[in-house]
Write an enzyme that holds these catalytic residues in place. Structure first.
Site, short mmCIF file in Angstrom:
data_model
loop_
_atom_site.label_atom_id
_atom_site.label_comp_id
_atom_site.label_asym_id
_atom_site.label_seq_id
_atom_site.Cartn_x
_atom_site.Cartn_y
_atom_site.Cartn_z
N ASN A 71 0.83 -1.20 0.00
CA ASN A 71 0.00 0.00 0.00
C ASN A 71 0.87 1.26 0.00
O ASN A 71 2.05 1.20 -0.33
CB ASN A 71 -1.01 -0.01 1.16
CG ASN A 71 -2.36 0.57 0.75
OD1 ASN A 71 -2.43 1.63 0.16
ND2 ASN A 71 -3.43 -0.15 1.07
N HIS B 224 3.50 0.05 -2.75
CA HIS B 224 3.83 -1.38 -2.89
C HIS B 224 5.33 -1.66 -2.98
O HIS B 224 5.76 -2.54 -3.73
CB HIS B 224 3.12 -1.96 -4.11
CG HIS B 224 1.63 -2.10 -3.95
ND1 HIS B 224 1.00 -2.08 -2.72
CD2 HIS B 224 0.64 -2.26 -4.88
CE1 HIS B 224 -0.31 -2.23 -2.90
NE2 HIS B 224 -0.55 -2.33 -4.19
N HIS C 92 -1.59 -9.95 -3.38
CA HIS C 92 -2.40 -9.06 -4.21
C HIS C 92 -3.20 -9.84 -5.26
O HIS C 92 -3.33 -9.39 -6.40
CB HIS C 92 -1.50 -8.02 -4.87
CG HIS C 92 -2.18 -6.72 -5.17
ND1 HIS C 92 -3.31 -6.62 -5.95
CD2 HIS C 92 -1.87 -5.44 -4.79
CE1 HIS C 92 -3.66 -5.34 -6.05
NE2 HIS C 92 -2.80 -4.60 -5.36
N GLU D 105 -6.92 -7.44 0.20
CA GLU D 105 -5.52 -7.50 0.62
C GLU D 105 -5.44 -7.32 2.14
O GLU D 105 -5.58 -6.21 2.65
CB GLU D 105 -4.71 -6.41 -0.08
CG GLU D 105 -4.80 -6.43 -1.59
CD GLU D 105 -4.50 -5.06 -2.18
OE1 GLU D 105 -3.40 -4.52 -1.90
OE2 GLU D 105 -5.36 -4.52 -2.90
#
Length: 377
Positions: free
Chosen positions: A99, A125, A196, A340
């Protein structure tokens, strides 16, 4: 009783309790002269899981529908070239920090660290070469494989040499387990590992996910600013278009056009998992698991139940997949969704959020289980 069909409770598993797995590996591609990429195929009597050690990535998971027809319930590129060139993070292991981190910077122990800006004005990420774009070592374990990777001090701007394992197992043909462990030897570091995978329970992406029923075991979510960074507030979900309460039978598409998912309609928000009551114990008793979500496709009958040790779950509805249906099927907007399980975005810069700091001598542990069955209504 109006709850007879409550999708959290009413079904028994469609798989036997002792399905054996077979594991095979085959060449999948070459990144350079030193790295041969492997495809790992894990078969059981009723299902099949396909992985690769590039990005510790889940390529596909095939499970039966109400008629016993086994189909892929994920969206991913099926070739190494597609996975390598893609920017969607399909099925990948995300890190060192999943994130967003605001403006790609954080302070830790008196030092300021600067990371890649790869998502508007923010870091996303793990950076330009996150864990999704590296080659992991792979070894066979019971019912699956264990991927391992060493992220060196300074890699993508992060402090500390991190040793990480990601174990993916398929148990009894219907339980997909993601299990992560990490240690750091030299410096404290932020860590937020997640998977993911993009889900579509219709099977082989026969239809969009707008008709999927979704329940989230969450009473609050994290509102975000116009760059998708949490404001720091934990906002109550009740009576909002963000809420998917247990037992409500709301579909993902029912209010999706009311939601701003970062410039496109859809969800791209972190929800706070209710952890007041312990749902389950991990096998070794070290990790508590909590009910996170249940998703159900009424046409195929497939249902997915998610439990995790993590405090948050990012619901993403494929808002930024292609809108060119003629050209890009199945990689099109709202054709899959992500759940996620993770710590909160930008936690390193929010003192009120659960800590994401891993210290030398400590072990980071995280576990998420997706259980599949069929609802006959």
């Amino acid at each position: 009783n109006n709850n007879n069909n409550n999708i959290e409770h009413t079904m028994s598993s469609s798989s036997s309790s002792s399905e054996k797995t077979t594991i095979t590996m085959e060449p999948f591609g070459t990144l350079n002269t030193n790295n041969d990429i492997q495809k790992i195929i894990i078969n059981s009597a009723s299902s099949k899981l396909v992985l690769t050690n590039y990005g510790a990535t889940l390529i596909s998971l095939s499970v039966p529908d109400k008629d016993g027809i086994c189909e892929d319930v994920t969206l991913c590129y099926q070739t190494f070239d597609g996975i390598r060139k893609g920017n969607t993070f399909y099925g990948a292991t995300i890190g060192r920090y999943g994130n967003r981190i605001a403006k790609g910077t954080f302070d830790l122990n008196g030092e300021t660290y600067t990371l890649a800006i790869n998502n508007g004005v923010n870091h996303l990420h793990g950076g330009n070469v996150g864990f999704d774009k590296v080659v992991w070592n792979v070894e066979e374990i019971e019912n699956g494989v264990k991927f391992t990777y060493v992220s060196k001090d300074g890699e993508e701007g992060y402090p500390g040499t991190l040793t990480l394992s990601a174990s993916y197992t398929l148990i009894n043909g219907n339980r997909l387990c993601f299990e992560y462990e990490a240690t750091v030897v030299d410096k404290e570091t932020p860590i937020n590992i997640c998977n993911h995978t993009y889900w579509n329970l219709s099977g082989n992406c026969k239809s969009k996910i707008l008709n999927h029923v979704l329940e989230l075991n969450c009473d609050k979510y994290l509102p975000v600013d116009d760059t998708q960074i949490p404001t720091g507030e934990l906002k109550v979900l009740k009576d909002t278009d963000m809420d998917f309460p247990i037992g409500s039978k709301l579909t993902i598409g029912s209010r999706i056009n009311n939601i701003d998912g970062g410039g496109e309609p859809g969800y791209d928000h972190c929800y706070v998992i209710n952890q007041e009551q312990q749902e389950d114990n991990d096998v070794d008793g070290e990790v508590k698991l909590y009910h996170v979500a249940t998703a159900y496709d009424p046409i195929s009958g497939r249902r997915m139940n998610v439990k995790s040790s993590e405090p948050g779950v990012q619901l993403y509805t494929g808002n930024f997949l292609s809108k060119d249906v003629e050209k890009d099927v199945p990689h099109i907007q709202h054709n899959a969704f992500c759940l996620e399980t993770q710590h909160f975005p930008n936690s390193i810069n929010e003192s009120t959020f659960p800590s994401v700091i891993l210290k030398p001598g400590e072990t980071f542990k995280s576990k998420t289980i997706h259980t599949f069955d069929v609802l006959l209504v």
